[in-house]
Write an enzyme that holds these catalytic residues in place. Sequence first.
Site, mmCIF file in Angstrom:
data_model
loop_
_atom_site.group_PDB
_atom_site.id
_atom_site.type_symbol
_atom_site.label_atom_id
_atom_site.label_comp_id
_atom_site.label_asym_id
_atom_site.label_seq_id
_atom_site.Cartn_x
_atom_site.Cartn_y
_atom_site.Cartn_z
ATOM 1 N N CYS A 32 0.802 -1.366 -0.017
ATOM 2 C CA CYS A 32 0.051 -0.068 0.040
ATOM 3 C C CYS A 32 1.051 1.336 0.045
ATOM 4 O O CYS A 32 0.604 2.215 -0.598
ATOM 5 C CB CYS A 32 -0.835 -0.099 1.437
ATOM 6 S SG CYS A 32 -0.196 -0.218 2.846
ATOM 7 N N HIS A 310 -1.685 1.413 7.378
ATOM 8 C CA HIS A 310 -2.000 1.289 5.872
ATOM 9 C C HIS A 310 -1.854 2.575 5.252
ATOM 10 O O HIS A 310 -1.827 3.764 6.055
ATOM 11 C CB HIS A 310 -3.502 0.889 5.888
ATOM 12 C CG HIS A 310 -4.051 0.637 4.550
ATOM 13 N ND1 HIS A 310 -3.487 -0.329 3.859
ATOM 14 C CD2 HIS A 310 -5.004 1.247 4.113
ATOM 15 C CE1 HIS A 310 -4.131 -0.193 2.477
ATOM 16 N NE2 HIS A 310 -5.119 0.455 2.818
#
Length: 366
Positions: A32, A310
């Site tokens: 990510c 994330h």
Amino acid sequence: MGATGSKLEKALGDQFPEGERFFGLENFGNTCYCNSVLQALYFCVPFREQLLEYYANNKKQADVDENLLTCLADLFSQISSQKKKTGVIAPKRFVQRVKKENELFRSYMHQDAHEFLIFLLNELVDILERESNTAKGSLEPPPPPEKGSNGMLHPQPNGIHKEPLITWVHKSFQGILTNETRCLWCETITAREETFFDLSLDIEQNSSITSCLKNFSSTETLNAEDKFFCDKCCSLQEAQKRMKIKRPPSILVIHLKRFKYIEQLGRNKKLSYRVVFPMELKLNTVDGPETEYSLFAVVVHVGSGTNHGHYVSLVKSHNHWLFFDDENVEMIDESSVQTFFGSAQEFTSNTDHGYILFYESIGARS
């Protein structure tokens, strides 16, 4: 993703930008950090156009000499040439190349998006410089030119100035800082120029980008153990030091230092501070008018810790704001961007905080 794609197309309807593509990127376990930065760079239009031009001119050579630049150019070309307007692409070849080039990104640990961005830009510059030297018949890159205390280049032994190569990556992202130090004894000012691809700013609770930039350029006194060696006095002296922006970049990248080592804890901690970043920003320079910028992308860190979390990105394209979360892409209102400023209280359920900001010079659009 088909449903998501059609949902996005329905949301945009007749306003879907002609020739534009909004594609999510597949996550390979922990990529990510890579996907969020790639989306920001893809919607950095001057950079994308230069990269696609490079791809068109070096297509055949790219098959023979694969590197990070050819892999990135190939990925951007894949996205821009898709028949569908929306969907998902797996940046497998690019991610494999990143891991091959830098062992830091080989593990499945949580990676830092800012470290990745700076690694990528520097690597692209290195490749372009090597290609330029090879084209000139010199396989060995020239040594970097030394800079004097006033920022002027020292002449080479044969009297010829070797200017560093200015690539299209430099033209997009590079700015110049002036590092000024004034001796408090003899008042002599020593100035040194430094180039930058991004500005890393210290942050404070309930602050703004404008105040962070003011702190960045504020005067610091060098005394006690930090005294400055003055060439004129030939000794260590108390001095005042400050950094000023001499030449602003076309694309201004601001990195908010959200991860800080806390000595009492003996580890890094994420600072969830609320830092307001405006849609329009004015940047002061040493000599010359203010440069006006417009926000077009934000890489967001989601999570409360430094070793997990994330990354997602917010991108402005053709006056529409989009939210990219790996494979998923959706439209958001411009007013939603302020939910990523950070938290006014230390303990909060909101852990989605702006981490890297991308501003384009308003003059660069025309």
